[in-house]
Design a protein around this motif. Structure first.
Motif, PDB file in Angstrom:
ATOM      1  N   SER A  79      -7.933  46.277  26.047  1.00 63.79           N
ATOM      2  CA  SER A  79      -6.838  45.341  26.248  1.00 63.79           C
ATOM      3  C   SER A  79      -5.750  45.592  25.209  1.00 63.79           C
ATOM      4  N   GLN A  80      -4.508  45.377  25.600  1.00 63.43           N
ATOM      5  CA  GLN A  80      -3.405  45.532  24.669  1.00 63.43           C
ATOM      6  C   GLN A  80      -3.149  44.276  23.843  1.00 63.43           C
TER       7      GLN A  80
ATOM      8  N   ASP B 265     -11.513  44.259  20.762  1.00 65.44           N
ATOM      9  CA  ASP B 265     -12.925  44.531  20.488  1.00 65.44           C
ATOM     10  C   ASP B 265     -13.845  43.946  21.548  1.00 65.44           C
ATOM     11  N   LYS B 266     -13.318  43.106  22.421  1.00 67.00           N
ATOM     12  CA  LYS B 266     -14.131  42.460  23.449  1.00 67.00           C
ATOM     13  C   LYS B 266     -13.975  43.097  24.825  1.00 67.00           C
ATOM     14  N   THR B 267     -13.189  44.183  24.907  1.00 67.93           N
ATOM     15  CA  THR B 267     -12.860  44.736  26.232  1.00 67.93           C
ATOM     16  C   THR B 267     -13.104  46.241  26.298  1.00 67.93           C
TER      17      THR B 267
ATOM     18  N   GLY C 187      -7.765  43.286  33.085  1.00 68.95           N
ATOM     19  CA  GLY C 187      -6.576  43.339  32.246  1.00 68.95           C
ATOM     20  C   GLY C 187      -5.615  44.380  32.782  1.00 68.95           C
ATOM     21  N   ARG C 188      -4.412  44.390  32.221  1.00 72.74           N
ATOM     22  CA  ARG C 188      -3.380  45.283  32.741  1.00 72.74           C
ATOM     23  C   ARG C 188      -3.786  46.746  32.632  1.00 72.74           C
ATOM     24  N   ILE C 189      -4.359  47.154  31.523  1.00 71.99           N
ATOM     25  CA  ILE C 189      -4.732  48.560  31.340  1.00 71.99           C
ATOM     26  C   ILE C 189      -5.858  48.945  32.309  1.00 71.99           C
ATOM     27  N   GLY C 190      -6.833  48.039  32.448  1.00 71.52           N
ATOM     28  CA  GLY C 190      -7.926  48.319  33.379  1.00 71.52           C
ATOM     29  C   GLY C 190      -7.439  48.501  34.798  1.00 71.52           C
ATOM     30  N   TYR C 191      -6.530  47.631  35.230  1.00 73.83           N
ATOM     31  CA  TYR C 191      -5.984  47.770  36.581  1.00 73.83           C
ATOM     32  C   TYR C 191      -5.197  49.070  36.732  1.00 73.83           C
ATOM     33  N   GLU C 192      -4.450  49.425  35.718  1.00 74.61           N
ATOM     34  CA  GLU C 192      -3.692  50.680  35.798  1.00 74.61           C
ATOM     35  C   GLU C 192      -4.624  51.879  35.929  1.00 74.61           C
TER      36      GLU C 192
END
Length: 515
Positions: free
Chosen positions: A58-59, A65-67, A99-104
């Protein structure tokens, strides 16, 4: 310095591979579910997974640390040697919320798979966009999702497996996929019970919002349901053997079973001669098509029409067959919906269509009209008109009314229209016609039964296929025992007229799902 950097790489990789930690993994197992990495290992060929974005996070500083992997495991691999792109929700990380990065990461996999021409698979198990990532103007507008990219145009097969509690994101993935497999006990809905209650005060159990029974029996969104996760993943492996990897290739062929008899005399017994008797169409299809090749889609959704992938002499075909066991084969709005979607799917991936008629017409009434029956019927017709794959049609017994047209009857674009000697074609059944035409007259004569009987005998005579064959409206009347060989010959001729061996012109690639 390199040694220190390599140690740091190893530490970060181990942290990401640990997913949400031992406690969250144990909880996932306690629910009878595999972890995201166990699912991928089971689906893909051993050692073939090439992961991308392992070190994504996550950004938001407080969530880094949780993602691990930002809650999405993505990459490429092979299934029985065929390359696929795969994305999967990790329910051990923030309950699978994205999260945004995961979806990307996931979107990049899907678009790269489309660009390179191999199937894309998503394993769903999680909520929608993660809060607080999506909150605020910047948060919301940064979640571009898949809809900001160019349309998919059904260039590659896309399959979603619903494996856990899926709300928002995984549901969008499923709704835009060609095929959806749902594991029993999972959920697929726009929003979960907690969000629903907070936003509207409505109270609903997750199973009622999006359980497998809802989507298998009522919405028709689930193409297949499975008792276990492993069974669902095995089905994905199986269905891929029927599909081309992309729109520029034809479906794979297989050698037909050697044990298939040349003539199928068992059809004489499987199909009752008395058209008032119902029967199950499935054994008929199992007799006509290659042994063990039927792969039915949406089996619980309006069973009056069977839609199934199958093989005919090793060639993949799409089968639409009325089932007299359900509503005597009278098709309702659900049957029209799944027929339209199935035609679109097959036409997009160069799968020839085979229609088998045995229907008294459409299932009408107030309930059907409330579900826009006229629109559903005409969508079905328009799908036929737009489709350009080879199409064969066979009238087994009854083919009445507008349903005759929808099942690819005369002048509807069939490459070949065949019929059994006992076939009946008309606007309506003789009994119904007698009641309408004779009406009050029967109550005013001394011999109403004789008049009705004579009228029905006349109707039965003109409904028979002989005059239609004489007018060249039927290409051939065939012996039921020769059905398989006749269809094989017709399919061979129909495919030969295409310079690309049966490829569709793909006019329906932008047709909405379940329109």
């Amino acid at each position: 310095m390199l040694k220190k950097a390599l140690a740091e790489l190893a530490r970060r990789q181990a942290q990401a591979l640990a997913m949400g930690g031992a406690e969250k993994i144990a909880r996932q197992h306690s629910l009878g579910r595999m972890t995201v990495r166990e699912r991928i290992d089971y689906l893909l060929d051993r050692g073939s997974f090439y992961e991308t974005g392992l070190l994504a996070q996550s950004q938001l500083p407080e969530a880094r640390d949780k993602t691990p992997a930002d809650g999405k495991v993505c990459g490429y691999g092979t299934i029985e040697g065929q390359t696929v792109g795969i994305s999967a929700d990790d329910a051990t990380v923030m309950a699978g919320a994205g999260g945004r990065i995961g979806y990307e990461k996931a979107f990049k996999i899907h678009h790269y798979a489309q660009e390179k021409g191999f199937p894309a698979i998503h394993l769903g198990d999680g909520g929608g966009a993660r809060i607080p990532d999506i909150m605020g103007a910047v948060g919301m507008m940064n979640f571009t999702y898949d809809i900001s990219h160019a349309p998919r145009n059904r260039q590659i097969p896309k399959i979603t497996v619903i494996m856990g509690e899926c709300f928002g994101g995984p549901t969008w993935e499923a709704a835009s996929s060609d095929l959806i497999v749902q594991v029993k006990g999972s959920t697929m809905a726009v929003a979960g019970p907690v969000v629903l209650a907070a936003a509207t005060t409505e109270q609903a159990e997750k199973e009622h919002l999006g359980g497998w029974e809802l989507h298998a029996h009522h919405t028709g969104l689930a193409d297949h349901t499975a008792d276990t996760e492993k069974a669902a993943l095995r089905w994905v492996k199986k269905v891929l053997t029927y599909l081309p990897p992309n729109y520029q290739q034809l479906p794979p062929t297989q050698s037909p079973p050697e044990s298939t008899p040349f003539r199928q005399t068992s059809l004489y017994e499987l199909i009752p001669q008395n058209d008032k008797y119902g029967y199950d169409m499935h054994p008929v299809l199992e007799t006509i098509f290659d042994k063990g090749s039927l792969l039915e889609l949406k089996p619980f959704f309006d069973g009056s029409l069977i839609t199934s992938l199958a093989r005919l002499n090793g060639q993949v075909v799409g089968v639409l067959a009325n089932n007299p066991k359900v509503n005597a084969g009278a098709m309702g709005p659900g049957a029209c919906e799944k027929a339209t979607q199935f035609i679109c799917f097959c036409d997009s991936f160069h799968i020839p269509l085979v229609f088998l008629h045995d229907t008294p017409g459409f299932f009408v009434g107030q309930a059907a009209e409330r579900r826009k029956m006229p629109v559903q019927i005409m969508n079905f017709i328009q799908a036929l008109q737009q489709s350009t794959v080879p199409k064969l049609s066979l009238i087994l017994r009854k083919s009445y009314g507008m349903a005759h047209c929808n099942m690819l009857g005369a002048n509807m674009g069939a490459d070949f229209l065949l019929a059994y000697p006992q076939a009946e074609v008309s606007f309506m059944a003789p009994e119904v016609a007698a009641n309408i035409v004779l009406g009050r007259k029967l109550a005013q004569v001394a011999n109403p039964e004789e008049i009705k009987k004579a009228f029905m005998a006349e109707m039965q005579q003109i409904n028979a296929p002989w005059e239609a064959a004489a007018a060249n409206l039927i290409d051939k009347i065939i012996d039921p025992a020769d059905t398989r060989q006749e269809l094989i010959r017709c399919l061979s001729l129909a495919k030969s007229r295409y310079p690309q061996g049966g490829m569709s012109q793909r006019r329906m690639t932008n047709w909405p799902k379940m329109a």
